[in-house]
Design an enzyme around this catalytic site. Structure first.
Site, PDB file in Angstrom:
ATOM      1  N   ILE A  23       0.298  -1.551  -0.299  1.00 39.97           N
ATOM      2  CA  ILE A  23      -0.489  -0.103   0.361  1.00 39.97           C
ATOM      3  C   ILE A  23       0.866   1.278  -0.037  1.00 39.97           C
ATOM      4  CG2 ILE A  23      -1.744  -0.970   1.261  1.00 39.97           C
ATOM      5  CD1 ILE A  23      -1.082  -0.220   3.453  1.00 39.97           C
ATOM      6  N   GLY A  26       8.311   3.138   0.154  1.00 38.84           N
ATOM      7  CA  GLY A  26       9.583   4.716  -0.029  1.00 38.84           C
ATOM      8  C   GLY A  26      11.269   3.927  -0.453  1.00 38.84           C
ATOM      9  N   GLY A  27      12.291   4.933  -0.695  1.00 35.41           N
ATOM     10  CA  GLY A  27      13.479   4.266  -0.564  1.00 35.41           C
ATOM     11  C   GLY A  27      14.041   3.558   0.337  1.00 35.41           C
ATOM     12  N   MET A  28      13.530   3.933   1.377  1.00 40.00           N
ATOM     13  CA  MET A  28      14.192   3.087   2.487  1.00 40.00           C
ATOM     14  C   MET A  28      13.433   1.856   3.122  1.00 40.00           C
ATOM     15  SD  MET A  28      16.910   3.500   2.935  1.00 40.00           S
ATOM     16  CE  MET A  28      18.216   3.310   4.211  1.00 40.00           C
ATOM     17  N   GLN A  30       9.297  -0.486   2.837  1.00 41.62           N
ATOM     18  CA  GLN A  30       7.651  -0.579   1.643  1.00 41.62           C
ATOM     19  C   GLN A  30       6.189  -0.995   3.557  1.00 41.62           C
ATOM     20  OE1 GLN A  30       7.892  -0.919  -1.299  1.00 41.62           O
ATOM     21  NE2 GLN A  30      10.158  -1.712  -1.764  1.00 41.62           N
ATOM     22  N   VAL A  31       5.873  -0.249   3.002  1.00 45.35           N
ATOM     23  CA  VAL A  31       4.686  -0.450   4.184  1.00 45.35           C
ATOM     24  C   VAL A  31       3.079  -1.562   3.280  1.00 45.35           C
ATOM     25  CG1 VAL A  31       2.847   0.493   5.465  1.00 45.35           C
ATOM     26  CG2 VAL A  31       4.771   1.443   4.403  1.00 45.35           C
ATOM     27  N   LYS A  47       5.174  -2.445   8.392  1.00 42.34           N
ATOM     28  CA  LYS A  47       6.548  -0.887   7.315  1.00 42.34           C
ATOM     29  C   LYS A  47       7.549  -1.852   7.501  1.00 42.34           C
ATOM     30  CE  LYS A  47       8.636   2.415   8.000  1.00 42.34           C
ATOM     31  NZ  LYS A  47       8.704   4.224   9.420  1.00 42.34           N
ATOM     32  N   ASP A 142       8.743  16.535  10.635  1.00 41.69           N
ATOM     33  CA  ASP A 142       8.336  16.276   8.967  1.00 41.69           C
ATOM     34  C   ASP A 142       7.172  16.399   9.293  1.00 41.69           C
ATOM     35  OD1 ASP A 142       9.362  15.175   7.015  1.00 41.69           O
ATOM     36  OD2 ASP A 142       9.511  13.235   6.863  1.00 41.69           O
TER      37      ASP A 142
END
Length: 499
Positions: A23, A26-28, A30-31, A47, A142
């Site tokens: 779903i 990102g670079g570092m 996955q979710v 995650k 963030d």
């Protein structure tokens, strides 16, 4: 740097969490969406993160931080699998349905309504007040549209604590220069250690971003003229939040809440208590618009969706199909690549958010009364052609009863017969819409009814979610012309009986 995921659909993590689908990524990390094999029906977000050998404690630190937190606007952590020899680890947390603020603004171009901006500000300040109240304070660092999850009914959750950290007394500056360009405070890039004022800068950037329709996140000369829809009292608050030097900003969330208090105390908004905490009072009931067709095939559902799209520009809007044979909820779910569940009990508890509207399934007689208690400004009910228990009563007790009829001359008698049979003729608050009819047809029906009931011709609009056009113009006139976009003072007999 990108990493190949180790998870795949159908795989079971830790003998418990069955992976459904990815779903996010990102670079570092996955979710994934996962189902709990021990608790049937429970779903989680997993995650998967990768780290370099020298920084493998970062994700573990995020897990420890989240485990220590307990707030309704933050995700709960259910499980954690620490980094292995290759730096791969897994964090199992609440699966939050909805869309991010970034996704919402992409689908709904233009500035957000002032009420929604103020509501978001109040909720974000509530969670920042909680985080900064820790000893040492937890600095989120963030705040950005992609980390704000809109969950329906005007509520939100703050997600992704990947770069949050505890404030270190005596530290000169942050060890890692992290944050999202355009939303991160200047000190996050080497100008000093980021403290609570850094998060407040991020809040100011978010508010400006929402108010400018995603165009601006930094204050510029003459910005006031570019924010015509924003309350004057909010402008100096945003401007102060975005000061370059931390000492020139608000120093804590409580100070911002105090400045926002007059706006938060508007009817239905949250207010600041004596202790500085955000109190959410019971809000006024939402305005209900009920669409009912005198016959099948007149475009009642299409019109109800267009009305919802129109109202979504003004405030939090929910749509519900009360007709037993309504298929709209399932069709919306299929568009979202979220197929209907075999046991559809969850559908009555969670909406589908699409095009700025929350779509609710109707699975029980009291569905509308439950929805009425949620945090919406407007509820649009599609009653179909009625013919089932409670349909006419719900129509008559709505704030704006919208009857859909044919504009054809030869069907004029059908509409008059329907009004007589229904017993609603004395109810002059009814509005009648004639889809695809001419203005002369509307004028004819108005004259036959003695001018006591407002009749509107509704132009063709193929896409009911279109935000502009002739139909939207007529619906704006219809909704504003009733004088009921403030909550009606009449009692809701139908809802009282359900409670």
């Amino acid at each position: 740097m990108n990493f190949a995921s180790r998870l795949a659909e159908g795989q079971v993590l830790g003998g418990r969490y069955r992976i459904v689908r990815r779903i996010g990524s990102g670079g570092m990390s996955q979710v994934y969406l996962a189902e709990d094999m021990r608790l049937p029906g429970q779903r989680w977000a997993v995650k998967e993160s990768f780290s370099q050998p020298g920084s493998r404690t970062a994700v573990a630190a995020e897990a420890e931080l989240l485990i220590s937190l307990n707030h309704r606007l933050l995700p709960r952590v259910a499980d954690f699998f620490p980094p292995d020899g290759q730096g791969c680890c897994y964090l199992v947390m609440d699966y939050i349905e909805g869309m991010t603020l970034a996704e919402y603004m992409k689908e709904n171009p233009g500035p957000l309504a002032a009420g929604r901006i103020i509501s978001c500000a109040g909720q974000l300040l509530e969670v920042l007040q909680y985080l900064h109240g820790h000893r040492p304070p937890v600095i989120y660092r963030d705040l950005k549209p992609g980390n704000i999850m809109l969950t329906g009914g005007g509520d939100l959750k703050l997600i992704d604590f990947g770069i949050a950290r505890s404030f270190r007394t005596g530290a000169g500056e942050d060890t890692e220069k992290l944050g999202t360009a355009g939303f991160a405070a200047p000190e996050q890039y080497g100008g000093g250690q980021s403290g609570p004022a850094a998060d407040l800068y991020g809040l100011g950037a978010l508010l400006l971003y929402m108010a400018s329709g995603g165009i601006y996140s930094r204050w510029e000369p003459g910005m006031e003229a570019k924010l015509p829809g924003l309350p004057e009292r909010l402008i100096p608050i945003i401007r102060r939040l975005l000061r370059y030097h931390p000492e020139e900003r608000f120093q804590c969330a409580e100070d911002v809440l105090e400045a926002l208090q007059p706006l938060l105390e508007l009817p239905g908004k949250s207010r600041l208590t004596e202790g500085g905490h955000l109190d959410v009072p019971s809000r006024q009931r939402p305005v209900m618009i009920a669409a009912l067709g005198v016959a099948a095939g007149l475009g009642t559902t299409h019109t109800s969706l267009a009305v919802s799209s129109c109202l979504a520009r003004k405030g939090e809007t929910a749509w519900i199909g009360l007709s037993p044979d309504s298929m709209v909820f399932d069709r919306i779910r299929s568009l979202l690549d979220n197929p209907p569940e075999s046991a559809d009990t969850a559908a009555a508890e969670r909406p589908l958010s699409w095009k700025g509207i929350d779509f609710w399934a109707c699975s029980a007689q009291d569905a509308l009364s439950k929805l009425y208690e949620k945090n919406y400004d407007y509820i649009v009910a599609d009653l179909g052609t009625g013919g089932y228990d409670g349909a006419l009563e719900a129509f008559a007790d709505s704030d704006i009863p919208l009857l859909l009829a044919s504009g054809a001359d030869w069907r004029l008698e059908d509409t008059l017969h329907w009004l007589r049979r229904s017993g609603l003729t004395p109810l002059t608050e009814i509005c009648i819409g004639l889809p695809l009819a001419s203005r002369s047809a509307a004028a004819l029906l108005t004259s036959v009814l003695g001018g006591e009931i407002q009749v509107y011709s509704l132009p063709l609009q193929v896409n009911p979610f279109q935000r502009s056009g002739k139909l939207i113009g007529v619906l704006d006139q219809l909704l504003d012309g009733t004088g009921k976009l403030a909550v009606s003072a009449k009692r809701k007999r139908w809802f009282q009986k359900k409670n």
